[in-house]
Design an enzyme around this catalytic site. Structure first.
Site, PDB file in Angstrom:
ATOM      1  CD  GLU A  25      13.463 -56.304 -18.681  1.00  0.00           C
ATOM      2  OE1 GLU A  25      13.851 -55.597 -17.743  1.00  0.00           O
ATOM      3  OE2 GLU A  25      14.142 -57.249 -19.133  1.00  0.00           O
TER       4      GLU A  25
ATOM      5  CB  SER B 264      14.880 -33.145 -45.390  1.00  0.00           C
ATOM      6  OG  SER B 264      14.528 -32.907 -46.745  1.00  0.00           O
TER       7      SER B 264
ATOM      8  CD  GLN C 271      13.265 -30.412 -44.508  1.00  0.00           C
ATOM      9  OE1 GLN C 271      13.041 -30.001 -45.638  1.00  0.00           O
ATOM     10  NE2 GLN C 271      14.393 -30.158 -43.882  1.00  0.00           N
TER      11      GLN C 271
ATOM     12  CB  SER D 158      22.958 -60.947 -15.440  1.00  0.00           C
ATOM     13  OG  SER D 158      23.902 -60.292 -14.634  1.00  0.00           O
TER      14      SER D 158
ATOM     15  CG  ASN E 161       5.124 -26.454 -50.845  1.00  0.00           C
ATOM     16  OD1 ASN E 161       6.296 -26.765 -50.570  1.00  0.00           O
ATOM     17  ND2 ASN E 161       4.703 -25.203 -50.856  1.00  0.00           N
TER      18      ASN E 161
ATOM     19  CG  ASN F 286      17.853 -60.248 -17.081  1.00  0.00           C
ATOM     20  OD1 ASN F 286      17.443 -60.657 -15.999  1.00  0.00           O
ATOM     21  ND2 ASN F 286      19.076 -59.776 -17.250  1.00  0.00           N
TER      22      ASN F 286
ATOM     23  CB  THR G  31      -9.406 -56.509  -9.726  1.00  0.00           C
ATOM     24  OG1 THR G  31      -9.679 -56.951  -8.403  1.00  0.00           O
ATOM     25  CG2 THR G  31     -10.332 -57.211 -10.715  1.00  0.00           C
ATOM     26  CG  HIS G  32      -7.544 -53.304  -7.055  1.00  0.00           C
ATOM     27  ND1 HIS G  32      -7.716 -51.951  -6.989  1.00  0.00           N
ATOM     28  CD2 HIS G  32      -8.786 -53.839  -7.228  1.00  0.00           C
ATOM     29  CE1 HIS G  32      -9.010 -51.655  -7.101  1.00  0.00           C
ATOM     30  NE2 HIS G  32      -9.682 -52.792  -7.259  1.00  0.00           N
TER      31      HIS G  32
ATOM     32  CE  LYS H  56      18.036 -61.232 -13.162  1.00  0.00           C
ATOM     33  NZ  LYS H  56      18.491 -59.883 -12.850  1.00  0.00           N
TER      34      LYS H  56
ATOM     35  CE  LYS I 287       9.257 -35.272 -45.560  1.00  0.00           C
ATOM     36  NZ  LYS I 287       8.790 -34.046 -44.837  1.00  0.00           N
TER      37      LYS I 287
ATOM     38  CE1 TYR J  19       6.071 -28.349 -46.611  1.00  0.00           C
ATOM     39  CE2 TYR J  19       7.261 -26.298 -46.970  1.00  0.00           C
ATOM     40  CZ  TYR J  19       7.256 -27.641 -46.630  1.00  0.00           C
ATOM     41  OH  TYR J  19       8.435 -28.261 -46.301  1.00  0.00           O
TER      42      TYR J  19
HETATM   43  N1  ARG Z   1      11.895 -31.294 -47.890  1.00  0.00           N
HETATM   44  C1  ARG Z   1      10.669 -30.601 -47.835  1.00  0.00           C
HETATM   45  C2  ARG Z   1       9.737 -31.216 -46.763  1.00  0.00           C
HETATM   46  O1  ARG Z   1      10.010 -32.269 -46.357  1.00  0.00           O
HETATM   47  C3  ARG Z   1       9.995 -30.645 -49.173  1.00  0.00           C
HETATM   48  C4  ARG Z   1       9.066 -29.508 -49.449  1.00  0.00           C
HETATM   49  C5  ARG Z   1       9.859 -28.245 -49.441  1.00  0.00           C
HETATM   50  N2  ARG Z   1       9.147 -27.153 -50.020  1.00  0.00           N
HETATM   51  C6  ARG Z   1       9.651 -25.911 -50.022  1.00  0.00           C
HETATM   52  N3  ARG Z   1       8.995 -25.010 -50.622  1.00  0.00           N
HETATM   53  N4  ARG Z   1      10.745 -25.617 -49.382  1.00  0.00           N
HETATM   54  O2  ARG Z   1       8.772 -30.620 -46.348  1.00  0.00           O
END
Ligand code: ARG
Length: 458
Positions: free
Chosen positions: A291, A24, A323, A278, A111, A286, A156-157, A284, A326, A318
């Site tokens: 948008e 990660s 993971q 454009s 964790n 835009n 309205t509408h 144009k 993120k 966990y």
């Molecule tokens: N990269 C992991 C995450 O984002 C960190 C925690 C991983 N823990 C483990 N026991 N593999 O969740």
């Protein structure tokens, strides 16, 4: 080949594809300042309770600070072999300060570490988002003040309904953002909870002081159950839900800005700085920014759905699934920050076309309700008044004229209670001035609402 921090029980190396698949670091490296901050607090706490010596603690902190500098100078080598931000930093620490570095992970797990990092990161981002949100709210209030008596059609509408002021319309947008502000503030309290100390899931056999760690990191409270602490991602979902609501609001503003800047509405002119041309049609201009914000709303909704689905049916505690929280979170933060920022810049540069707005407000019999109210005030029941005005409007449509173009004689053919004072009631100004109560569109009320907002602690 870099040695794995967890390699002890393994005999065969990780499959190369699996190594990249499970890593990660490419995206979680943005957590590095929070990872270091959390590690420093953890080391201080371990020292406080006698697990580390003061000297060891000082070495660890000095090493972590140097690593932060290396990262910030672009001299840090991130390695996919080391999987994530946590192990990259820990491995470098040991490389720099020797085996003392290996003591940092005492009484902690990745964790509870990752949950702490994400909370610290999100708390920081929420504070920044609140600043941008406030800027946008102030920009809307300033424009509302400038256009407090500018008359426009209210819809309205998407059909002409009643005249309102442009200031009143902008304050409606402001109300939406004020609710967003309050929601985000409330969300921050729950984000601001310390998971550290939960270790892998069950807590630790070391005599840790979680309250002390919380104090060092400015957390408002300590997570009360170690299993919940490492598995809870409610706060990520909750923030993303707040963000989705904000983007929904911005998409509504965007839709109106796009409509208003079209040749057909012609209510406003967006600054050239926020539009593009454009490649084929030379005429144009835009409204790309509104948008795009409208379009980006979709990805934030998608992120919310991803996160809810990510957590659905997950057993305690966990799981590696987590993971995956993120990228949707980071994307939400980036998208929201960018959208709020560009809006805060764009709003003050809007040019409002007052004459066009006023003539648009005249179309579509927008003061018909005022005529009905007038009849009611002369003693006619509202339903009958509604019917009478409906007949008058139909007559005007046939004659292709406005209500105020009818002669008093014609008016009296619809109802004998109508007198010459009816013409004042039919003006746009009269219609607006009449709605003079809390929350109404009269200029006086709009100005009072602006004053109240300006005086409040936003
Ligand atoms: N990269 C992991 C995450 O984002 C960190 C925690 C991983 N823990 C483990 N026991 N593999 O969740």
């Amino acid at each position: 080949m870099i040695e794995k921090l967890w390699g002890g029980r393994f005999t065969a190396p990780t499959n190369e594809f699996v190594e990249a698949f499970t890593a990660s670091v490419e995206f979680d490296k943005r957590l590095y300042p929070y990872d270091i901050m959390g590690s420093i607090a953890h080391a201080k706490m371990l020292t406080q309770v006698g697990v580390l010596t003061l000297e060891e603690c000082e070495q660890i902190i000095a090493g972590l600070n140097q690593i932060q500098q290396e990262i910030e100078r672009g001299q840090f080598e991130w390695s996919v072999n080391l999987e994530d931000v946590h192990m990259n930093i820990e491995s470098r620490l040991t490389q720099k300060i020797g085996s003392v570095g290996k003591k940092l992970h005492t009484g902690r797990s990745r964790n509870d570490q990752v949950a702490t990092d994400v909370r610290l990161y999100l708390r920081h981002e929420i504070d920044f988002i609140q600043t941008e949100l406030k800027r946008l709210i102030f920009a809307l209030i300033a424009l509302a003040e400038k256009e407090a008596s500018t008359i426009m059609p209210g819809f309205t509408h998407l059909q002409s309904a009643q005249p309102v002021t442009f200031g009143h319309h902008l304050l409606a947008w402001t109300e939406m953002l004020l609710r967003d502000q309050a929601r985000l503030k409330d969300c921050r309290h729950r984000v601001n909870t310390l998971p550290l100390g939960a270790a892998a899931l069950a807590g630790t056999s070391f005599p840790i002081d979680r309250e002390y760690t919380a104090k060092l990191l400015d957390f408002e409270q300590v997570a009360q159950n170690s299993m919940d602490a490492v598995s809870d991602r409610d706060f990520v979902i909750e923030f993303t839900a707040c963000a989705a609501m904000m983007m929904m609001h911005l998409s509504r503003f965007s839709e109106e800005l796009v409509l208003w800047s079209s040749a057909q509405f012609n209510f406003i002119e967006l600054s050239d700085a926020f539009c593009t041309g454009s490649s084929i049609m030379p005429q144009k201009k835009n409204p790309d920014v509104p948008e795009l914000v409208r379009g980006k709303t979709g990805r934030v909704y998608g992120n919310l759905t991803s996160l809810l689905t990510l957590m659905k049916s997950q057993p305690l505690a966990y799981n590696k699934d987590n993971q995956e929280d993120k990228e949707p979170l980071f994307d939400t933060v980036d998208t929201l920050k960018g959208s709020l920022h560009v809006y805060a810049e764009m709003i003050p540069a809007i040019q409002v076309k007052q004459a066009q707005l006023k003539s648009a407000a005249k179309q579509g019999f927008t003061t018909a309700t005022d005529l009905a109210d007038y009849l009611v005030k002369k003693g006619i029941p509202f339903r009958d008044a509604h019917e009478i005005v409906g007949t008058a409007v139909k007559h005007c449509i046939d004659q292709q004229c406005d209500l105020d173009a009818l002669s008093l004689e014609t008016f009296q053919s619809f109802s004998t209670v109508i007198q010459a004072d009816v013409y004042q009631v039919l003006t746009l100004e009269g219609s607006i001035a009449a709605r003079n109560h809390l929350g109404g569109t009269s200029v006086q009320q709009v100005q009072a609402a602006i004053k109240k907002l300006q005086a409040s602690q936003l």
